[in-house]
Design a protein around this motif. Structure first.
Motif, PDB file in Angstrom:
ATOM      1  N   PHE A 189       0.873  -1.206   0.123  1.00 29.60           N
ATOM      2  CA  PHE A 189       0.027  -0.018   0.063  1.00 29.60           C
ATOM      3  C   PHE A 189       0.998   1.300   0.011  1.00 29.60           C
ATOM      4  CE2 PHE A 189      -2.008   3.382   2.407  1.00 29.60           C
ATOM      5  CZ  PHE A 189      -3.363   3.548   1.232  1.00 29.60           C
ATOM      6  N   LEU A 190       1.839   1.438   0.862  1.00 32.93           N
ATOM      7  CA  LEU A 190       2.785   2.420   0.902  1.00 32.93           C
ATOM      8  C   LEU A 190       3.585   2.714  -0.262  1.00 32.93           C
ATOM      9  CD1 LEU A 190       4.141   2.253   4.809  1.00 32.93           C
ATOM     10  CD2 LEU A 190       2.302   4.068   3.877  1.00 32.93           C
ATOM     11  N   GLU A 191       3.854   1.807  -0.740  1.00 34.92           N
ATOM     12  CA  GLU A 191       4.791   1.568  -2.350  1.00 34.92           C
ATOM     13  C   GLU A 191       3.643   2.256  -3.201  1.00 34.92           C
ATOM     14  OE1 GLU A 191       6.067  -2.376  -2.899  1.00 34.92           O
ATOM     15  OE2 GLU A 191       8.175  -1.678  -1.868  1.00 34.92           O
ATOM     16  N   ASN A 192       2.494   1.576  -3.195  1.00 33.42           N
ATOM     17  CA  ASN A 192       1.431   2.225  -4.180  1.00 33.42           C
ATOM     18  C   ASN A 192       1.150   4.132  -4.137  1.00 33.42           C
ATOM     19  OD1 ASN A 192       1.550  -0.305  -5.826  1.00 33.42           O
ATOM     20  ND2 ASN A 192      -0.008  -0.695  -4.538  1.00 33.42           N
ATOM     21  N   VAL A 193       1.091   4.213  -2.720  1.00 37.27           N
ATOM     22  CA  VAL A 193       1.214   5.578  -2.479  1.00 37.27           C
ATOM     23  C   VAL A 193       2.154   6.478  -3.115  1.00 37.27           C
ATOM     24  CG1 VAL A 193       0.760   7.431  -0.714  1.00 37.27           C
ATOM     25  CG2 VAL A 193      -0.708   5.279  -0.389  1.00 37.27           C
ATOM     26  N   CYS A 194       3.299   5.951  -2.935  1.00 40.10           N
ATOM     27  CA  CYS A 194       4.408   6.838  -3.285  1.00 40.10           C
ATOM     28  C   CYS A 194       4.339   6.644  -4.829  1.00 40.10           C
ATOM     29  CB  CYS A 194       5.732   6.063  -2.774  1.00 40.10           C
ATOM     30  SG  CYS A 194       6.050   6.350  -1.120  1.00 40.10           S
ATOM     31  N   LYS A 195       4.198   5.646  -5.623  1.00 36.79           N
ATOM     32  CA  LYS A 195       4.168   5.669  -7.212  1.00 36.79           C
ATOM     33  C   LYS A 195       2.999   6.548  -7.528  1.00 36.79           C
ATOM     34  CE  LYS A 195       5.736   0.868  -7.280  1.00 36.79           C
ATOM     35  NZ  LYS A 195       5.342  -0.553  -7.425  1.00 36.79           N
ATOM     36  N   TYR A 196       1.832   6.481  -6.938  1.00 31.10           N
ATOM     37  CA  TYR A 196       0.881   7.446  -7.229  1.00 31.10           C
ATOM     38  C   TYR A 196       1.316   8.898  -7.084  1.00 31.10           C
ATOM     39  CZ  TYR A 196      -3.618  10.088  -6.669  1.00 31.10           C
ATOM     40  OH  TYR A 196      -4.542  10.989  -7.133  1.00 31.10           O
ATOM     41  N   CYS A 197       1.975   9.358  -6.033  1.00 30.53           N
ATOM     42  CA  CYS A 197       2.180  10.404  -5.779  1.00 30.53           C
ATOM     43  C   CYS A 197       3.407  11.106  -7.022  1.00 30.53           C
ATOM     44  CB  CYS A 197       3.019  10.836  -4.551  1.00 30.53           C
ATOM     45  SG  CYS A 197       1.711  10.876  -3.241  1.00 30.53           S
ATOM     46  N   ILE A 198       4.209  10.224  -7.000  1.00 28.61           N
ATOM     47  CA  ILE A 198       5.346  10.437  -8.088  1.00 28.61           C
ATOM     48  C   ILE A 198       4.808  10.441  -9.567  1.00 28.61           C
ATOM     49  CG2 ILE A 198       7.389   9.322  -9.197  1.00 28.61           C
ATOM     50  CD1 ILE A 198       7.947   8.042  -6.424  1.00 28.61           C
ATOM     51  N   ASN A 199       3.752   9.705  -9.929  1.00 26.83           N
ATOM     52  CA  ASN A 199       3.404   9.777 -11.298  1.00 26.83           C
ATOM     53  C   ASN A 199       2.384  10.787 -11.579  1.00 26.83           C
ATOM     54  OD1 ASN A 199       4.632   7.172 -12.685  1.00 26.83           O
ATOM     55  ND2 ASN A 199       3.415   5.899 -11.104  1.00 26.83           N
ATOM     56  N   LYS A 200       1.702  11.116 -10.586  1.00 29.02           N
ATOM     57  CA  LYS A 200       0.699  12.159 -10.826  1.00 29.02           C
ATOM     58  C   LYS A 200       1.111  13.622 -10.616  1.00 29.02           C
ATOM     59  CE  LYS A 200      -4.281  12.828  -9.895  1.00 29.02           C
ATOM     60  NZ  LYS A 200      -4.864  12.881 -11.220  1.00 29.02           N
ATOM     61  N   TYR A 201       1.914  13.535  -9.487  1.00 32.24           N
ATOM     62  CA  TYR A 201       2.263  15.261  -9.234  1.00 32.24           C
ATOM     63  C   TYR A 201       3.668  15.734  -9.187  1.00 32.24           C
ATOM     64  CZ  TYR A 201      -2.334  14.544  -6.966  1.00 32.24           C
ATOM     65  OH  TYR A 201      -3.810  14.280  -6.939  1.00 32.24           O
ATOM     66  N   THR A 202       3.721  16.812  -9.484  1.00 28.57           N
ATOM     67  CA  THR A 202       5.277  17.473  -9.584  1.00 28.57           C
ATOM     68  C   THR A 202       5.818  17.148  -8.333  1.00 28.57           C
ATOM     69  OG1 THR A 202       4.635  19.070 -11.137  1.00 28.57           O
ATOM     70  CG2 THR A 202       6.454  19.425 -10.271  1.00 28.57           C
ATOM     71  N   ILE A 203       7.248  16.603  -8.426  1.00 30.37           N
ATOM     72  CA  ILE A 203       7.735  16.487  -6.920  1.00 30.37           C
ATOM     73  C   ILE A 203       8.797  17.572  -6.725  1.00 30.37           C
ATOM     74  CG2 ILE A 203       7.336  13.950  -7.109  1.00 30.37           C
ATOM     75  CD1 ILE A 203      10.529  13.744  -7.532  1.00 30.37           C
ATOM     76  N   SER A 204       9.258  18.433  -7.941  1.00 33.48           N
ATOM     77  CA  SER A 204      10.194  19.264  -7.717  1.00 33.48           C
ATOM     78  C   SER A 204       9.664  20.255  -6.605  1.00 33.48           C
ATOM     79  CB  SER A 204      10.503  19.993  -8.946  1.00 33.48           C
ATOM     80  OG  SER A 204      10.985  19.047  -9.964  1.00 33.48           O
ATOM     81  N   ASN A 205      10.536  20.384  -5.473  1.00 28.36           N
ATOM     82  CA  ASN A 205      10.188  21.397  -4.380  1.00 28.36           C
ATOM     83  C   ASN A 205       8.946  21.265  -3.815  1.00 28.36           C
ATOM     84  OD1 ASN A 205      12.744  22.684  -5.008  1.00 28.36           O
ATOM     85  ND2 ASN A 205      11.631  23.621  -6.667  1.00 28.36           N
ATOM     86  N   ASN A 206       8.249  20.033  -3.774  1.00 26.79           N
ATOM     87  CA  ASN A 206       7.076  19.898  -3.070  1.00 26.79           C
ATOM     88  C   ASN A 206       7.016  18.608  -2.029  1.00 26.79           C
ATOM     89  OD1 ASN A 206       5.165  21.521  -4.598  1.00 26.79           O
ATOM     90  ND2 ASN A 206       5.328  19.996  -6.283  1.00 26.79           N
ATOM     91  N   GLY A 207       8.386  18.589  -1.504  1.00 34.91           N
ATOM     92  CA  GLY A 207       8.598  17.583  -0.358  1.00 34.91           C
ATOM     93  C   GLY A 207       7.482  17.665   0.665  1.00 34.91           C
ATOM     94  N   PRO A 208       7.393  18.863   1.336  1.00 36.53           N
ATOM     95  CA  PRO A 208       6.265  18.984   2.286  1.00 36.53           C
ATOM     96  C   PRO A 208       4.886  18.728   2.016  1.00 36.53           C
ATOM     97  CG  PRO A 208       7.829  21.166   2.336  1.00 36.53           C
ATOM     98  CD  PRO A 208       7.837  20.025   0.983  1.00 36.53           C
ATOM     99  N   LEU A 209       4.458  19.030   0.830  1.00 35.97           N
ATOM    100  CA  LEU A 209       2.995  18.827   0.310  1.00 35.97           C
ATOM    101  C   LEU A 209       2.958  17.456   0.246  1.00 35.97           C
ATOM    102  CD1 LEU A 209       2.580  21.673  -2.229  1.00 35.97           C
ATOM    103  CD2 LEU A 209       1.436  21.644  -0.205  1.00 35.97           C
ATOM    104  N   ILE A 210       3.955  16.703  -0.459  1.00 38.98           N
ATOM    105  CA  ILE A 210       3.878  15.209  -0.758  1.00 38.98           C
ATOM    106  C   ILE A 210       3.837  14.481   0.557  1.00 38.98           C
ATOM    107  CG2 ILE A 210       4.940  13.165  -1.703  1.00 38.98           C
ATOM    108  CD1 ILE A 210       5.516  14.953  -4.057  1.00 38.98           C
TER     109      ILE A 210
END
Length: 159
Positions: free
Chosen positions: A8-29
């Motif tokens: 589940f946690l891996e899928n949450v991470c993959k979802y975030c990485i595939n859907k949202y910009t990760i650059s400079n978004n560490g606190p939001l993610i």
């Protein structure tokens, strides 16, 4: 951590990485992961700390970083943002971390990002994200460029 929790946690991470910009978004993610997991009755708090990458035995780089913790285990979906801007050492950054931290990476925790200081995502947004995570299992992940990352949705506007 059970296999289903790790998956589940891996899928949450993959979802975030595939859907949202990760650059400079560490606190939001980190906040998003914390709040998605709350809907599943999992306590995965968002943390502030330092990420240290050992480049060789005499040199390391440190970055202020936000990530999550689950039962003492690192959950980090925004780690790859540093690979996008540090091209000479991009191979040292995994796309995400759940459970096993590579030996050349070290985390230091300073404090938890309290709920009052996190971006609040609506229940509807979180439920839709959770539904997507559960329906689209498994997500694929691969290395990507800064240009590819910039074409993803901006998480700040998705609340």
């Amino acid at each position: 951590m059970s296999i289903s929790e790790k998956t589940f946690l891996e899928n949450v991470c993959k979802y975030c990485i595939n859907k949202y910009t990760i650059s400079n978004n560490g606190p939001l993610i980190a906040s998003l992961i914390c709040q998605i997991c709350k809907h599943e009755d999992m306590d995965v708090p968002a943390m502030q700390g330092i990420l240290r990458i050992y480049i060789n035995e005499h040199y390391s780089r440190s970055f202020a970083h936000c990530f999550n913790i689950y039962r003492g285990i690192i959950v980090d979906a925004s780690l790859y943002q540093y690979a996008l801007v540090n091209k000479p050492i991009e191979n040292l950054f995994p796309i995400y971390i759940v459970d096993t931290t590579p030996p050349h990476i070290e985390y230091t925790i300073y404090n938890e990002i309290k709920k009052d200081f996190q971006i609040k995502f609506s229940d509807k947004f979180l439920e839709n994200a959770l539904k997507s995570i559960k329906e689209n299992d498994p997500y694929s992940t691969k290395r990507f460029t800064l240009l590819e990352d910039s074409k993803k949705e901006e998480l700040f506007f998705c609340r």
